[in-house]
Design a protein around this motif. Sequence first.
Motif, PDB file in Angstrom:
ATOM      1  N   LYS B  11       0.845  -1.192   0.000  1.00 25.07           N
ATOM      2  CA  LYS B  11       0.000   0.000   0.000  1.00 25.07           C
ATOM      3  C   LYS B  11       0.879   1.240   0.000  1.00 25.07           C
ATOM      4  O   LYS B  11       1.711   1.443   0.902  1.00 25.07           O
ATOM      5  CB  LYS B  11      -0.912   0.023   1.237  1.00 25.07           C
ATOM      6  CG  LYS B  11      -1.729   1.306   1.356  1.00 25.07           C
ATOM      7  CD  LYS B  11      -2.738   1.476   0.217  1.00 25.07           C
ATOM      8  CE  LYS B  11      -3.379   2.852   0.229  1.00 25.07           C
ATOM      9  NZ  LYS B  11      -4.276   3.058  -0.920  1.00 25.07           N
ATOM     10  N   TYR B  13       0.297   5.284  -0.191  1.00 23.73           N
ATOM     11  CA  TYR B  13      -0.719   6.335  -0.157  1.00 23.73           C
ATOM     12  C   TYR B  13      -0.418   7.414  -1.207  1.00 23.73           C
ATOM     13  O   TYR B  13       0.702   7.491  -1.711  1.00 23.73           O
ATOM     14  CB  TYR B  13      -0.795   6.953   1.250  1.00 23.73           C
ATOM     15  CG  TYR B  13      -1.465   6.031   2.240  1.00 23.73           C
ATOM     16  CD1 TYR B  13      -2.845   5.841   2.226  1.00 23.73           C
ATOM     17  CD2 TYR B  13      -0.718   5.341   3.199  1.00 23.73           C
ATOM     18  CE1 TYR B  13      -3.464   4.998   3.126  1.00 23.73           C
ATOM     19  CE2 TYR B  13      -1.335   4.484   4.107  1.00 23.73           C
ATOM     20  CZ  TYR B  13      -2.711   4.323   4.065  1.00 23.73           C
ATOM     21  OH  TYR B  13      -3.324   3.474   4.943  1.00 23.73           O
ATOM     22  N   THR B  51     -10.660  -5.202   5.528  1.00 24.17           N
ATOM     23  CA  THR B  51     -12.082  -4.910   5.759  1.00 24.17           C
ATOM     24  C   THR B  51     -12.717  -4.039   4.678  1.00 24.17           C
ATOM     25  O   THR B  51     -13.937  -3.880   4.666  1.00 24.17           O
ATOM     26  CB  THR B  51     -12.258  -4.199   7.117  1.00 24.17           C
ATOM     27  OG1 THR B  51     -11.402  -3.060   7.158  1.00 24.17           O
ATOM     28  CG2 THR B  51     -11.940  -5.114   8.270  1.00 24.17           C
ATOM     29  N   GLY B  52     -11.914  -3.487   3.793  1.00 23.83           N
ATOM     30  CA  GLY B  52     -12.482  -2.685   2.702  1.00 23.83           C
ATOM     31  C   GLY B  52     -12.444  -1.196   2.934  1.00 23.83           C
ATOM     32  O   GLY B  52     -13.033  -0.432   2.173  1.00 23.83           O
ATOM     33  N   LEU B  53     -11.759  -0.757   3.973  1.00 21.97           N
ATOM     34  CA  LEU B  53     -11.679   0.685   4.235  1.00 21.97           C
ATOM     35  C   LEU B  53     -10.534   1.354   3.487  1.00 21.97           C
ATOM     36  O   LEU B  53     -10.513   2.557   3.310  1.00 21.97           O
ATOM     37  CB  LEU B  53     -11.496   0.946   5.740  1.00 21.97           C
ATOM     38  CG  LEU B  53     -12.715   0.709   6.619  1.00 21.97           C
ATOM     39  CD1 LEU B  53     -12.344   0.829   8.079  1.00 21.97           C
ATOM     40  CD2 LEU B  53     -13.816   1.697   6.265  1.00 21.97           C
ATOM     41  N   VAL B  54      -9.567   0.520   3.087  1.00 20.45           N
ATOM     42  CA  VAL B  54      -8.393   1.053   2.380  1.00 20.45           C
ATOM     43  C   VAL B  54      -8.227   0.260   1.076  1.00 20.45           C
ATOM     44  O   VAL B  54      -8.381  -0.969   1.081  1.00 20.45           O
ATOM     45  CB  VAL B  54      -7.121   0.908   3.262  1.00 20.45           C
ATOM     46  CG1 VAL B  54      -5.878   1.354   2.511  1.00 20.45           C
ATOM     47  CG2 VAL B  54      -7.271   1.673   4.568  1.00 20.45           C
ATOM     48  N   ASN B  55      -7.970   0.966  -0.010  1.00 22.08           N
ATOM     49  CA  ASN B  55      -7.720   0.279  -1.281  1.00 22.08           C
ATOM     50  C   ASN B  55      -6.260  -0.149  -1.341  1.00 22.08           C
ATOM     51  O   ASN B  55      -5.368   0.672  -1.116  1.00 22.08           O
ATOM     52  CB  ASN B  55      -8.025   1.215  -2.452  1.00 22.08           C
ATOM     53  CG  ASN B  55      -9.513   1.503  -2.592  1.00 22.08           C
ATOM     54  OD1 ASN B  55     -10.353   0.637  -2.308  1.00 22.08           O
ATOM     55  ND2 ASN B  55      -9.855   2.715  -2.995  1.00 22.08           N
ATOM     56  N   PHE B  72     -15.864  -9.920  -2.333  1.00 17.83           N
ATOM     57  CA  PHE B  72     -15.828  -9.039  -1.165  1.00 17.83           C
ATOM     58  C   PHE B  72     -17.021  -9.199  -0.233  1.00 17.83           C
ATOM     59  O   PHE B  72     -16.894  -9.057   0.972  1.00 17.83           O
ATOM     60  CB  PHE B  72     -15.679  -7.566  -1.608  1.00 17.83           C
ATOM     61  CG  PHE B  72     -16.926  -6.931  -2.149  1.00 17.83           C
ATOM     62  CD1 PHE B  72     -17.755  -6.201  -1.320  1.00 17.83           C
ATOM     63  CD2 PHE B  72     -17.272  -7.061  -3.483  1.00 17.83           C
ATOM     64  CE1 PHE B  72     -18.907  -5.604  -1.813  1.00 17.83           C
ATOM     65  CE2 PHE B  72     -18.421  -6.478  -3.984  1.00 17.83           C
ATOM     66  CZ  PHE B  72     -19.249  -5.744  -3.139  1.00 17.83           C
ATOM     67  N   LYS B  73     -18.172  -9.567  -0.785  1.00 14.59           N
ATOM     68  CA  LYS B  73     -19.351  -9.700   0.081  1.00 14.59           C
ATOM     69  C   LYS B  73     -19.180 -10.867   1.051  1.00 14.59           C
ATOM     70  O   LYS B  73     -19.451 -10.739   2.244  1.00 14.59           O
ATOM     71  CB  LYS B  73     -20.619  -9.879  -0.748  1.00 14.59           C
ATOM     72  CG  LYS B  73     -21.054  -8.589  -1.436  1.00 14.59           C
ATOM     73  CD  LYS B  73     -22.454  -8.677  -1.979  1.00 14.59           C
ATOM     74  CE  LYS B  73     -22.840  -7.347  -2.587  1.00 14.59           C
ATOM     75  NZ  LYS B  73     -24.206  -7.297  -3.070  1.00 14.59           N
ATOM     76  N   ARG B  76     -16.347 -10.046   3.575  1.00 18.51           N
ATOM     77  CA  ARG B  76     -16.732  -9.089   4.628  1.00 18.51           C
ATOM     78  C   ARG B  76     -17.720  -9.693   5.607  1.00 18.51           C
ATOM     79  O   ARG B  76     -17.735  -9.338   6.782  1.00 18.51           O
ATOM     80  CB  ARG B  76     -17.316  -7.831   3.995  1.00 18.51           C
ATOM     81  CG  ARG B  76     -16.256  -6.999   3.298  1.00 18.51           C
ATOM     82  CD  ARG B  76     -16.861  -5.721   2.789  1.00 18.51           C
ATOM     83  NE  ARG B  76     -16.004  -5.110   1.777  1.00 18.51           N
ATOM     84  CZ  ARG B  76     -16.329  -4.020   1.111  1.00 18.51           C
ATOM     85  NH1 ARG B  76     -17.475  -3.425   1.332  1.00 18.51           N
ATOM     86  NH2 ARG B  76     -15.512  -3.517   0.206  1.00 18.51           N
ATOM     87  N   LYS B  77     -18.578 -10.610   5.121  1.00 23.35           N
ATOM     88  CA  LYS B  77     -19.537 -11.257   6.023  1.00 23.35           C
ATOM     89  C   LYS B  77     -18.821 -12.129   7.056  1.00 23.35           C
ATOM     90  O   LYS B  77     -19.364 -12.415   8.127  1.00 23.35           O
ATOM     91  CB  LYS B  77     -20.508 -12.127   5.232  1.00 23.35           C
ATOM     92  CG  LYS B  77     -21.689 -11.343   4.707  1.00 23.35           C
ATOM     93  CD  LYS B  77     -22.785 -12.253   4.232  1.00 23.35           C
ATOM     94  CE  LYS B  77     -23.975 -11.409   3.770  1.00 23.35           C
ATOM     95  NZ  LYS B  77     -25.137 -12.185   3.424  1.00 23.35           N
ATOM     96  N   LEU B  81     -15.452  -6.242  12.695  1.00 21.55           N
ATOM     97  CA  LEU B  81     -14.365  -5.294  12.987  1.00 21.55           C
ATOM     98  C   LEU B  81     -14.720  -4.378  14.152  1.00 21.55           C
ATOM     99  O   LEU B  81     -15.796  -3.793  14.195  1.00 21.55           O
ATOM    100  CB  LEU B  81     -14.076  -4.433  11.749  1.00 21.55           C
ATOM    101  CG  LEU B  81     -13.124  -3.249  11.972  1.00 21.55           C
ATOM    102  CD1 LEU B  81     -11.687  -3.717  12.198  1.00 21.55           C
ATOM    103  CD2 LEU B  81     -13.171  -2.282  10.795  1.00 21.55           C
ATOM    104  N   GLU B  85     -10.761   3.801  16.351  1.00 22.95           N
ATOM    105  CA  GLU B  85     -11.473   5.038  16.699  1.00 22.95           C
ATOM    106  C   GLU B  85     -12.936   4.711  16.976  1.00 22.95           C
ATOM    107  O   GLU B  85     -13.545   3.948  16.240  1.00 22.95           O
ATOM    108  CB  GLU B  85     -11.407   6.022  15.515  1.00 22.95           C
ATOM    109  CG  GLU B  85     -10.013   6.403  15.081  1.00 22.95           C
ATOM    110  CD  GLU B  85      -9.397   7.475  15.950  1.00 22.95           C
ATOM    111  OE1 GLU B  85     -10.137   8.129  16.677  1.00 22.95           O
ATOM    112  OE2 GLU B  85      -8.158   7.623  15.895  1.00 22.95           O
TER     113      GLU B  85
END
Lengths: 255, 300
Positions: B11, B13, B51-55, B72-73, B76-77, B81, B85
Amino acid sequence: MNIEFLTFLRREIYRFMVLYKQTIVPALLSSLLYILVFGETLGNKIPKEYFATSYMSFIVPGLAMMSVITQSYQNSASSIMQAKYLRFIEDILIAPLSGLQVSLGYIIGGAMRGLICGWAILVMCIIMPNTDFNVDNWFLTMLYLLTVSWTFSAFGVIIGVIAKSWDEIGSFSNFIFMPMTFLGGVFYSLEMLPNWAQNISLINPIYWMISGLRYSTLSIEEISNVTSLVICLSFSTLFTIIASYLFKTGYKIKS
Amino acid sequence: MNAIEISSLKKTYDTGDEALKGIDLNIKKGSFFGLLGPNGAGKTTTIGILTGLVNKTSGNAKILGYDIINDFKLARKSIGLSPQEINLDVFFSIRQILLFQAGYYGVTQKLAEKRVDTILKKLDLYHKKDETSRHLSGGMKRRIQIAKSLVHDPPILILDEPTAGVDIELRHMLWDYLKELNNSGKTILLTTHYIEEAEKLCDEIAIINNGEIIKQGETKSIIKEVSLNTIEVEVDKPSNIKLSDDFDFSIIDNIIKIQTKEVNKEITKIIKEIEQTTTISNINIINSSLEDAFLKLTNK
C-alpha cells in the motif's frame, strides 16, 4: 432485495423520520408561509389572466419543487457528511454492500424525504381554504416529484462524498440551487420576462422541472412537458451513475 | 485453509508514503493472533485493506478463502471489525445501532433482536440499551464497538486496539471475554499497544515495522528466541568479581546483572564462578517478556 440493502435503506429513512421536527415540519411551514404571504399579498393584485389560474395556485408547484430540491439534497449530503465526520460511515463501507447499493440507499433515503415534503405541500394546498389549487394528474405529479427528488438526492450524495466541510455543502444550496430555483419561474410566468431573460431561463434545468410539475398539477404547459420529463430522468440517471461510481471506487472516502 | 491469507500486500498512499512494502501473513483458523508494531508501522492499514476501508496498491488477501476484492461480500460477512477510533452513530439508541449493524450483514430482525440483547447483557450494557452513544462513558463506547463486531456472529474478529483507554478492571473483563470467544472457535486478529495484552492473549504474533513483517511465530518461541532473561545476583564485594567471557554482564552497585537465554543451564556455573571471589546474599531471576522482544526487534 436483500436484508443488507433494505436495512441500510430503513436506516436512512428512519433517520429523517426520527428527526421530523428538523426535516419535514420546517419545510412545510416555510412553504405555507410563502404561499400565504406571497399568494395573499401579491395574488390579489395580479389579474388571473396572466396565469390561467389564481396566483396563489400558480406558485404552489414551484414552491413544492423548491422544497423537494432543498430537502432531498440536504438529506443525502448531510447524512453522508455526518457519517464521515463521526466516522460511522465505516460501518457502511465495511458491510457486504456494493457501491451501487450504498449509493442507492443514500439516494432513495433523500428522495423519500423530498417526495414526502413535496407531496405534503401539494395536499396541504388542496385542503387549504381560499385556494383553487388542485392536482389534475396525480400519476405524472408523483413521477415529477420522484424524479426531481431522486436527481437532487443523488447530487447530494456526490457533494456529500466530495465535500470536506459543512460549508461546502451549504454553499451549493445557498449559492447555486437557491438562485436557480428563484430564477426558475417559481413566482412568475416565462411570458412576463423579456426575451433575453426567457432564453436564460430555458437553460436552467430547474425551470423545466417546475414547469413539468405545473403542467401535471394545473395543466399549464409553457414549454414541452415531455422535454421536462426527459430532463428529469436524464439528470437522475446521470447523477446516480456518478454517485455509484464514487462509492465503488471509494473516491475521497477510502484511503 | 487459513482464516486470513495475505501475500505480497503493498500500500502506497497518495502522499507517497509506503505503508506496506509487500507483506505476507497467514493466520490459522481458531488462533488468537496479535499484530504488533509501533505507531505508523502498518497495522491499521493492513486491517483497513482486509475490511475494505483502504484500497490496496497490489498483492492479494483472502478471508476464509474469499478474495477481498472479487468475493468481497462473502469476505466481509466473515469479519467483524472493532475499529481503533470510536465511530458510533449519534442518531439512534445503542440497541438500534446494533440491530442495524446486524441487518447490514443479512441477519433477520428476529434473530438480530435476540442476539443483540444477549450481547448487551454479556457486556453489561443492557441497562443502557435505549440510550444514545452521547450518554455513554468511554469504556461503554469501547464495549459497544466490540458488540458491533459480534452481532452477525462472524467466524473472524478483527480488533484494533480494543482496550485502548479503558480501566484495568474493564480490560481484564474484556480479556476474559475475548478468550472465551476464541475458545468458542472464533479466530481473533488483535492489534494492541499493550504488549502485556498480546502476551497474555495471543498464541501467535507478528511484529510489523515500517511496513514490513519482521517476525512471525508462536508468542513463546519469539520471546525465547529474541530476548534474554536476566539473573540479578546481589553480592558483598562486587569489586572482586571475575566472570568468564561467556557471560554478558554488568555491575551496578553491588548487583551483578547477567543476561542469558538459558537460565537453568547457566545458573549453576554463574553461582560457582561468583562464589570463588565473594559471597552471594540474594539471587533474582527476571524472565524475558514479549515487551523485551518487541523493543529489541523494533530497535526501540
